[in-house]
Scaffold this motif. Sequence first.
Motif, PDB file in Angstrom:
ATOM      1  N   PHE A 126       0.831  -1.202   0.000  1.00  0.00           N
ATOM      2  CA  PHE A 126       0.000   0.000   0.000  1.00  0.00           C
ATOM      3  C   PHE A 126       0.868   1.255   0.000  1.00  0.00           C
ATOM      4  CE2 PHE A 126      -2.352  -3.475   1.929  1.00  0.00           C
ATOM      5  CZ  PHE A 126      -3.462  -3.513   1.085  1.00  0.00           C
ATOM      6  N   ASP A 127       1.984   1.157  -0.719  1.00  0.00           N
ATOM      7  CA  ASP A 127       2.912   2.283  -0.783  1.00  0.00           C
ATOM      8  C   ASP A 127       2.257   3.521  -1.385  1.00  0.00           C
ATOM      9  OD1 ASP A 127       5.759   3.008  -0.240  1.00  0.00           O
ATOM     10  OD2 ASP A 127       5.727   3.489  -2.384  1.00  0.00           O
ATOM     11  N   ALA A 128       1.276   3.329  -2.247  1.00  0.00           N
ATOM     12  CA  ALA A 128       0.588   4.486  -2.828  1.00  0.00           C
ATOM     13  C   ALA A 128      -0.078   5.328  -1.747  1.00  0.00           C
ATOM     14  CB  ALA A 128      -0.443   4.030  -3.857  1.00  0.00           C
ATOM     15  N   LEU A 129      -0.563   4.682  -0.678  1.00  0.00           N
ATOM     16  CA  LEU A 129      -1.152   5.437   0.429  1.00  0.00           C
ATOM     17  C   LEU A 129      -0.091   6.283   1.120  1.00  0.00           C
ATOM     18  CD1 LEU A 129      -3.491   2.750   2.066  1.00  0.00           C
ATOM     19  CD2 LEU A 129      -4.167   4.679   0.630  1.00  0.00           C
ATOM     20  N   LEU A 130       1.089   5.710   1.334  1.00  0.00           N
ATOM     21  CA  LEU A 130       2.173   6.450   1.967  1.00  0.00           C
ATOM     22  C   LEU A 130       2.599   7.622   1.090  1.00  0.00           C
ATOM     23  CD1 LEU A 130       4.419   3.524   3.277  1.00  0.00           C
ATOM     24  CD2 LEU A 130       2.552   4.684   4.465  1.00  0.00           C
ATOM     25  N   GLN A 131       2.674   7.386  -0.203  1.00  0.00           N
ATOM     26  CA  GLN A 131       3.099   8.443  -1.121  1.00  0.00           C
ATOM     27  C   GLN A 131       2.121   9.614  -1.122  1.00  0.00           C
ATOM     28  OE1 GLN A 131       4.342   7.116  -5.072  1.00  0.00           O
ATOM     29  NE2 GLN A 131       4.721   5.066  -4.263  1.00  0.00           N
ATOM     30  N   ALA A 132       0.836   9.333  -0.943  1.00  0.00           N
ATOM     31  CA  ALA A 132      -0.188  10.375  -1.012  1.00  0.00           C
ATOM     32  C   ALA A 132      -0.368  11.126   0.307  1.00  0.00           C
ATOM     33  CB  ALA A 132      -1.524   9.772  -1.439  1.00  0.00           C
ATOM     34  N   ALA A 133       0.208  10.599   1.389  1.00  0.00           N
ATOM     35  CA  ALA A 133      -0.013  11.176   2.719  1.00  0.00           C
ATOM     36  C   ALA A 133       0.852  12.401   2.967  1.00  0.00           C
ATOM     37  CB  ALA A 133       0.273  10.123   3.785  1.00  0.00           C
ATOM     38  N   ALA A 152      11.530   4.516   7.852  1.00  0.00           N
ATOM     39  CA  ALA A 152      12.521   4.832   6.816  1.00  0.00           C
ATOM     40  C   ALA A 152      11.851   5.244   5.510  1.00  0.00           C
ATOM     41  CB  ALA A 152      13.436   3.626   6.585  1.00  0.00           C
ATOM     42  N   ARG A 153      10.764   4.573   5.165  1.00  0.00           N
ATOM     43  CA  ARG A 153      10.049   4.912   3.939  1.00  0.00           C
ATOM     44  C   ARG A 153       9.416   6.297   4.056  1.00  0.00           C
ATOM     45  NH1 ARG A 153      10.030   5.243  -1.293  1.00  0.00           N
ATOM     46  NH2 ARG A 153       8.020   4.819  -2.313  1.00  0.00           N
ATOM     47  N   GLY A 154       8.870   6.601   5.222  1.00  0.00           N
ATOM     48  CA  GLY A 154       8.302   7.925   5.434  1.00  0.00           C
ATOM     49  C   GLY A 154       9.333   9.021   5.264  1.00  0.00           C
ATOM     50  N   ARG A 155      10.529   8.787   5.813  1.00  0.00           N
ATOM     51  CA  ARG A 155      11.589   9.779   5.651  1.00  0.00           C
ATOM     52  C   ARG A 155      12.008   9.885   4.188  1.00  0.00           C
ATOM     53  NH1 ARG A 155      11.456  12.832   7.327  1.00  0.00           N
ATOM     54  NH2 ARG A 155      12.092  12.767   9.496  1.00  0.00           N
ATOM     55  N   GLU A 156      12.128   8.749   3.498  1.00  0.00           N
ATOM     56  CA  GLU A 156      12.508   8.737   2.085  1.00  0.00           C
ATOM     57  C   GLU A 156      11.521   9.542   1.246  1.00  0.00           C
ATOM     58  OE1 GLU A 156      13.569   5.408  -1.392  1.00  0.00           O
ATOM     59  OE2 GLU A 156      12.541   4.813   0.444  1.00  0.00           O
ATOM     60  N   LEU A 157      10.244   9.468   1.609  1.00  0.00           N
ATOM     61  CA  LEU A 157       9.199  10.170   0.870  1.00  0.00           C
ATOM     62  C   LEU A 157       9.061  11.626   1.299  1.00  0.00           C
ATOM     63  CD1 LEU A 157       6.443   7.380   0.858  1.00  0.00           C
ATOM     64  CD2 LEU A 157       7.757   8.179  -1.117  1.00  0.00           C
ATOM     65  N   GLY A 158       9.780  12.031   2.338  1.00  0.00           N
ATOM     66  CA  GLY A 158       9.707  13.415   2.797  1.00  0.00           C
ATOM     67  C   GLY A 158       8.447  13.753   3.569  1.00  0.00           C
ATOM     68  N   ALA A 178      16.733   9.096  13.259  1.00  0.00           N
ATOM     69  CA  ALA A 178      16.892  10.048  12.161  1.00  0.00           C
ATOM     70  C   ALA A 178      15.670  10.106  11.253  1.00  0.00           C
ATOM     71  CB  ALA A 178      18.132   9.692  11.340  1.00  0.00           C
ATOM     72  N   HIS A 179      14.793   9.121  11.363  1.00  0.00           N
ATOM     73  CA  HIS A 179      13.603   9.081  10.514  1.00  0.00           C
ATOM     74  C   HIS A 179      12.378   9.711  11.175  1.00  0.00           C
ATOM     75  CE1 HIS A 179      16.044   6.518   8.101  1.00  0.00           C
ATOM     76  NE2 HIS A 179      15.918   5.451   8.850  1.00  0.00           N
ATOM     77  N   ILE A 180      12.508  10.153  12.433  1.00  0.00           N
ATOM     78  CA  ILE A 180      11.355  10.565  13.228  1.00  0.00           C
ATOM     79  C   ILE A 180      11.301  12.085  13.344  1.00  0.00           C
ATOM     80  CG2 ILE A 180      10.218  10.411  15.478  1.00  0.00           C
ATOM     81  CD1 ILE A 180      11.795   7.744  15.865  1.00  0.00           C
ATOM     82  N   ASP A 181      10.207  12.680  12.890  1.00  0.00           N
ATOM     83  CA  ASP A 181       9.985  14.118  13.077  1.00  0.00           C
ATOM     84  C   ASP A 181       9.474  14.420  14.477  1.00  0.00           C
ATOM     85  OD1 ASP A 181      10.517  15.355  10.386  1.00  0.00           O
ATOM     86  OD2 ASP A 181       9.063  13.840   9.805  1.00  0.00           O
TER      87      ASP A 181
END
Length: 302
Positions: A126-133, A152-158, A178-181
């Motif tokens: 469901f990477d498309a959901l992550l990309q759209a968030a 890590a994926r969230g950080r990669e996607l900004g 390093a991946h956590i805002d």
Amino acid sequence: MNAKVVVVGSLNMDLVARAQRLPRAGETLPGESFFTVPGGKGANQAVAVARLGGSVAMIGNVGDDDYGRQLHRALYVEGIDCQGVITCQGVSSGVALITVDAASQNCIVIIPGGNGLLTPQSVQRFDALLQAAEVIICQLEVPTDTVAWTLARGRELGKQVILNPAPATGPLPADWFAHIDYLTPNESEAEALTGVAVADLDSARRAGERLLQLGAGKVIITLGAQGALLVTPEGHQHFPAPLVQPLDTTAAGDTFIGGFAAGLVRGLEEGEAITFGQRAAALSVTRAGAQPSIPYLAELAP
């Protein structure tokens, strides 16, 4: 419409018993009431986002049982995007056994069930959901490798990445920070992550600064009746809690996280989003149960 918040995490059926006090080891106590209610930190946070004005999708697993069907339905009726909620064959849904005492404190035993089968590959489907968030939220009620991959994926996607480190039993892996805002522990979780006993604002500040040193972007330590403390590289700010008479603290932290995320995607400034989450959490503790206690946006109107 694409969901602005994606929650990757747990769905549990909560089995709740109320008693005058929590039992000691080996002790049998008479209880006062019992009920079942949809819960799980992931699902609770998704419901909070939805009720408090944010669009949200859930990624998680349930079992092929009556609890699983009830958990799925509970999200669907809130308008949550459930395409990422998968039914696992041959396993129970997650269950939380919760005892609540007369002072509204609780103790919880969790059986992971389908939550334990949420793999990185499950989320990647469901990477498309992550990309759209805009915001991605994780907790610790699903396997750690899945949390690690999602962060890590969230950080990669900004994206803005929120980790609610609950339940925390010890330090987090060093490469997660390093991946956590926003890292959002409560007092006991902050102590588990840092070794700093958190009893007041000063000790909370020291724990928050330690988490910044480890690499977290910002830290929000929730302190119950003492409010919340935001700790950033620029300094710290205390947000006092609204005064309420608590009935049940179950899901108060989840309500805060969901309200904070909903506030962010609705355009509130950071401090405003924290205050909004606090107001929602304060109302939730005046009600019993997990998801039934989470308020709707209209209830928080000035």
